[in-house]
Design an enzyme around this catalytic site. Structure first.
Site, short mmCIF file in Angstrom:
data_model
loop_
_atom_site.label_atom_id
_atom_site.label_comp_id
_atom_site.label_asym_id
_atom_site.label_seq_id
_atom_site.Cartn_x
_atom_site.Cartn_y
_atom_site.Cartn_z
N GLU A 106 -58.33 25.35 20.31
CA GLU A 106 -57.84 25.16 18.93
C GLU A 106 -57.89 26.51 18.22
OE1 GLU A 106 -56.71 22.64 16.54
OE2 GLU A 106 -56.70 24.49 15.38
N ASP A 137 -55.83 31.16 20.44
CA ASP A 137 -54.41 30.81 20.43
C ASP A 137 -54.06 30.27 21.81
OD1 ASP A 137 -51.64 30.73 20.50
OD2 ASP A 137 -51.40 32.56 19.32
N ASP A 155 -51.07 19.30 22.12
CA ASP A 155 -51.19 18.48 20.89
C ASP A 155 -51.10 19.46 19.71
OD1 ASP A 155 -51.87 16.70 18.92
OD2 ASP A 155 -53.91 16.34 19.63
N1 AAT Z 1 -53.67 15.18 16.92
C1 AAT Z 1 -52.61 15.20 15.98
C2 AAT Z 1 -52.71 16.37 15.11
C3 AAT Z 1 -52.06 17.53 15.34
S1 AAT Z 1 -52.85 18.90 14.82
C4 AAT Z 1 -52.37 20.23 15.81
C5 AAT Z 1 -53.43 21.32 15.88
O1 AAT Z 1 -52.87 22.43 16.59
C6 AAT Z 1 -53.92 21.90 14.54
O2 AAT Z 1 -55.30 21.67 14.42
C7 AAT Z 1 -53.61 23.39 14.62
O3 AAT Z 1 -54.58 24.22 14.02
C8 AAT Z 1 -53.52 23.60 16.12
N2 AAT Z 1 -52.71 24.76 16.53
C9 AAT Z 1 -51.56 25.22 15.97
N3 AAT Z 1 -51.12 26.30 16.63
C10 AAT Z 1 -51.99 26.54 17.64
C11 AAT Z 1 -52.07 27.53 18.67
N4 AAT Z 1 -51.15 28.48 18.78
N5 AAT Z 1 -53.10 27.46 19.54
C12 AAT Z 1 -54.05 26.48 19.44
N6 AAT Z 1 -54.01 25.53 18.49
C13 AAT Z 1 -53.01 25.56 17.60
C14 AAT Z 1 -50.67 17.55 15.87
C15 AAT Z 1 -49.76 17.10 14.80
C16 AAT Z 1 -48.33 16.91 15.24
C17 AAT Z 1 -47.46 16.92 14.02
C18 AAT Z 1 -46.14 16.37 14.30
N7 AAT Z 1 -45.30 16.46 13.13
#
Ligand code: AAT
Length: 282
Positions: A106, A137, A155
């Site tokens: 995350e 990332d 996700d």
């Molecule tokens: N479980 C459903 C919720 C999500 S949240 C998606 C997560 O991805 C967020 O916490 C965000 O901080 C994280 N995130 C974003 N970019 C990156 C990255 N490059 N690397 C790691 N984590 C990341 C999904 C929602 C879906 C929405 C649909 N409209």
């Protein structure tokens, strides 16, 4: 005075939920994080003003992103979850005793902190001993991985802001490399309905097809996402999501689910004609 959360789904459409109270608001290095309480959807999490999940309908998304691949792949021991700091996907994964290790990558530690404090319904299993949280990332994390994971679950947020890199050809290629010979990747695949979302969905699909020999799309109804019609991608090296679906094995587990079942598994891969056209016209 009434308080409403409103998200613009297109230039001409908004979606609003009446809010009881705001529970949390923070600005991280990556995004704005808000949590609200509502009568209709319970507590919900938004990032940069976009809906991520609500307590009332998150079961649909998290069951579909986890149980579909778990009912196909025969021996999943090591799983990588990219994004998903709310913990909903992890909560479903830890129900499988054969899973020995879950790496959660995350980007935003503040999302995890806020969810642990305010969203125990999804974050409650992040402390499971099989789970290791990496604050990184996802795009960079998978670059160095090879032949390591049986399942990768993407996700992620939508393809702008921090999530943008998770929809690139480079990322999908690296996920392929990070998987074992029999591995598969499942991703949240955006919505086909509004053209603004469908363009992103088509672009992602094209890149996944180019990276994996088997690539199928499945759908679910998620009331709080734009149009309510949401897609997931199943990209695999060996196993086909419907032909290799082990329905009897799944049923024998006796796992209680609120949305997913063996009939939904097969039915979810039956797509409306307009969606098939969108996927084929690329
Ligand atoms: N479980 C459903 C919720 C999500 S949240 C998606 C997560 O991805 C967020 O916490 C965000 O901080 C994280 N995130 C974003 N970019 C990156 C990255 N490059 N690397 C790691 N984590 C990341 C999904 C929602 C879906 C929405 C649909 N409209």
């Amino acid at each position: 005075m009434e308080l409403w959360f409103t998200e613009k789904h297109t230039e001409n459409v908004t979606f609003s939920i009446k809010v009881d109270r705001q529970v949390y608001s923070g600005q991280s290095e990556f995004q704005r994080i808000d949590l609200f309480d509502s009568l209709e959807f319970g507590r919900f999490l938004t990032l940069d003003g976009y809906m991520m999940l609500t307590e009332k309908d998150e079961f649909i998304y998290h069951e579909m992103i986890v149980h579909v691949p778990m009912a196909v792949l025969p021996d999943v021991q090591k799983v990588l979850v990219i994004g998903g700091g709310d913990g909903g996907a992890v909560r479903e994964l830890v129900r499988y005793p054969e899973i020995k290790q879950i790496d959660l990558v995350e980007i935003d530690a503040q999302v995890i902190e806020a969810c642990k404090k305010y969203l125990p319904q999804t974050a409650g299993k992040l402390d499971d001993p099989r789970v290791t949280i990496h604050y990184a990332d996802g795009l960079k994390f998978v670059r160095s991985k090879q032949d390591e994971y049986d399942l990768i679950i993407v996700d992620s947020t939508d393809p702008f802001g921090p999530g943008e890199g998770l929809f690139t050809k480079e990322f999908y290629g690296n996920c392929y490399k990070a998987l074992t010979d029999t591995g598969a990747m499942v991703n949240q695949h955006e919505s086909p309905f509004y053209p603004v979302d469908a363009v992103a969905m088509q672009r992602a699909h094209k890149r996944i097809i180019d990276s994996f020999p088997i690539s199928r799309v499945y759908q679910a109804h998620i009331p709080t996402y734009p149009s309510g019609h949401w897609l997931f991608g199943f990209a695999s090296k060996k196993y086909h999501p419907v032909e290799d679906f082990n329905a009897s094995g799944w049923k024998a587990r006796g796992m209680k689910t609120k949305y997913y079942n063996d009939k939904i598994h097969v039915g979810a891969f039956a797509l409306p004609n307009y969606v098939k056209d969108l996927l084929e016209e690329m």
